[in-house]
Design an enzyme around this catalytic site. Structure first.
Site, PDB file in Angstrom:
ATOM      1  CE  LYS A   1      -1.462   2.669   3.033  1.00  0.00           C
ATOM      2  NZ  LYS A   1      -1.151   3.912   2.282  1.00  0.00           N
TER       3      LYS A   1
ATOM      4  CB  CYS B   1      12.901   8.210   9.622  1.00  0.00           C
ATOM      5  SG  CYS B   1      11.369   7.958   8.792  1.00  0.00           S
TER       6      CYS B   1
ATOM      7  CD  GLU C   1      10.683  11.747  12.589  1.00  0.00           C
ATOM      8  OE1 GLU C   1      11.655  11.257  12.018  1.00  0.00           O
ATOM      9  OE2 GLU C   1       9.516  11.408  12.359  1.00  0.00           O
TER      10      GLU C   1
HETATM   11  C1  SIN Z   1      16.920   5.741   4.443  1.00  0.00           C
HETATM   12  O1  SIN Z   1      16.636   4.579   4.113  1.00  0.00           O
HETATM   13  O2  SIN Z   1      18.073   6.152   4.443  1.00  0.00           O
HETATM   14  C2  SIN Z   1      15.870   6.723   4.862  1.00  0.00           C
HETATM   15  C3  SIN Z   1      14.618   6.082   5.254  1.00  0.00           C
HETATM   16  C4  SIN Z   1      13.723   7.021   5.979  1.00  0.00           C
HETATM   17  O3  SIN Z   1      14.116   8.081   6.361  1.00  0.00           O
HETATM   18  O4  SIN Z   1      12.567   6.671   6.177  1.00  0.00           O
END
Ligand code: SIN
Length: 501
Positions: free
Chosen positions: A190, A302, A400
């Site tokens: 998804k 992230c 974040e």
């Molecule tokens: C990454 O795989 O380097 C980044 C993944 C993410 O920030 O969700």
């Protein structure tokens, strides 16, 4: 390429066959039961350019059954054949790199150079997991009784579902799907409402590569129906595994929904990642590495640098150099070759960034450059921003940011820096910069995160286990053994042996 539905495509593809805007179930392009569609928007202009089916809970059963039917035969496909299929998929993705990058730019807003970078990072996964397919192995133990033999085998666990974010949509589909397909599982993806077209293009290429119908299925949907569709996947009895990348809030919901049928779950959740730079670091190295980390995809990763701690001896110099670099960023549409930073992917990303910056400012932070929305061609642009004087009570220190906003905090001692860096509920990645080997090793042990970057701002690669601790989730994606293990069961065999004196 001309028109697709009622929209004018903002680009042309070398291989127009790559472009699909229906769901992919059991090897067929299908509408949703409701027949409803949603628009995919170019974040660089704010304009919709294609539409996709809104699937809801009523569309899930067909997709899961198709994946399950396929699983019954795909599980018996030899690991070598699975590896060959993955290699073929990998080759087709590389062949279509240019077109995939074009679509990626128009879904996410990232500059073309970063889109190429994401595709090259992503094919690391198809390549790596092709190798992993044949390295899956069980164990044989020394038995406690003379007539006993004890061993384990690994088997694919069944249908898996992947709930994928929009920030690295090609990488996240391939990191999950390549591992699942290597293990012998089938999958339903998804994608995010922002980025369904790259996922559909990958499914098209998987089918061309020879994966059987039902091995990889894609169910698109809009923001409103995302919770319903995801819940139906998490609750379906035939889905045995869910891999989710996204926010901690939603990750907890996914874990709860999966607990009823005791599904295996992998959660790659929020980061709030700290970077700690010591006086004895190589300043140029730290600057280049952290800058690339922070401004990659306009700060929407992230693993990005959410809080940058710099030791007092170099703080002013570092901040000055950093601000000068930030002023050189060229903001624009990702398809423009002069652009070095694109828009953020969603309009709500702008609102969040603005509210975090405003909160910090109202609590005494200093804005060195940027700080507000940028009006440009109707796109979702935010000025590259630098803020110092961040305090733990500011929202920007706790949440974040997911925008091109860098935040600086001064520290004096190693203990103080480690304590501040760890002062978060998250634990995805932490980064440290020092040339003192003893300190580096201490930081590796003392920073609370699943991944520690040491004199680097980039620790993501197919060979490196990716995943967090604390409220950043659990489970690992990529890396040797651990990632494929997420899609396997371990079956223990115990045999009583006669006739062996
Ligand atoms: C990454 O795989 O380097 C980044 C993944 C993410 O920030 O969700």
């Amino acid at each position: 390429m001309g028109l697709k539905g009622k929209y004018e495509l903002p680009f042309e593809l070398n291989n127009p066959e790559l472009l699909h805007n229906q769901s992919f179930v059991s090897g067929k392009w299908v509408k949703s039961k409701s027949g409803k569609t949603f628009e995919v928007v170019d974040p660089g202009t704010g304009k919709p350019w294609i539409e996709c089916p809104i699937n809801d809970a009523s569309d899930v059963d067909d997709a899961v059954k198709s994946a399950h039917d396929c699983f019954e035969s795909y599980r018996k496909v030899s690991p070598r054949t699975r590896a060959q299929l993955l290699f073929q998929w990998d080759a087709l993705i590389r062949e279509n790199r240019e077109d995939l990058a074009t679509i990626l730019v128009h879904e996410t807003g990232k500059p073309k150079a970063e889109a190429y970078g994401e595709i090259d990072y992503s094919t690391g996964f198809t390549w790596w997991f092709a190798g992993e397919a044949e390295r899956i192995q069980g164990t044989v133990f020394q038995p406690s009784l003379p007539d006993r033999r004890v061993f384990t085998i690994k088997q694919p666990l069944g249908v898996a579902a992947a709930l994928v974010p929009w920030n690295f949509p090609i990488a996240m589909v391939l990191r999950k799907a390549a591992a699942a397909l290597a293990a012998g599982c089938t999958m339903i993806v998804k994608p995010s409402p922002e980025t369904p077209i790259t996922a559909l293009a990958l499914a098209y290429l998987a089918s061309k590569a020879g994966f059987p119908d039902g091995a990889l299925n894609i169910l698109t949907t809009d923001l409103e129906k995302t919770p319903e569709l995801s819940e139906a996947l998490c609750r379906h009895e035939l889905v045995r595994k869910v891999s989710f990348t996204g926010s901690t809030r939603v990750g907890k919901l996914v874990a709860r929904l999966c607990s009823d049928s005791l599904k295996k779950v992998t959660l790659e959740l929020g980061g709030n990642c700290p970077v700690v730079i010591f006086d004895d670091a190589n300043l140029d190295q730290a600057l280049a590495q952290v800058f690339a980390l922070k401004y990659r995809h306009a700060g929407q990763a992230c693993v990005t640098a959410n809080r940058i701690y710099v030791q007092s001896g170099i703080f002013d110099k570092f901040l000055e150099k950093w601000t000068a670099e930030v002023k050189k960023i060229v903001v624009g549409h990702g398809a423009d070759n002069t652009t070095t930073m694109g828009p953020v992917t969603t309009a709500r990303g702008i609102e969040k960034a603005q509210s975090l910056v405003d909160d910090a400012k109202s609590k005494g932070a200093t804005i060195h450059v940027g700080g507000k929305k940028l009006e440009k061609n109707g796109g979702y642009f935010f000025e590259p921003t630098v803020i110092s004087g961040i305090k733990p009570d500011m929202d920007i220190a706790k949440e974040e940011i997911f925008a091109p906003v860098s935040t600086f905090i001064k520290f004096d001692t190693e203990d103080e820096a480690v304590k501040a860096a760890n002062d978060t509920s998250m634990g995805l990645a932490s980064y440290c910069f020092t040339k003192n080997i003893d300190r580096m090793w201490r930081l590796f042990e003392n920073l609370d995160a699943g991944m520690i970057g040491m004199n680097t701002g980039n620790s993501s690669a197919a060979e490196s286990p990716f995943g967090g601790i604390k409220q950043s989730g659990y489970g690992k994606e990529s890396g040797k053994d651990v990632a494929v293990a997420e899609y396997l069961i371990t079956k223990t065999g115990t045999l009583t042996l006669e006739g062996q004196a």
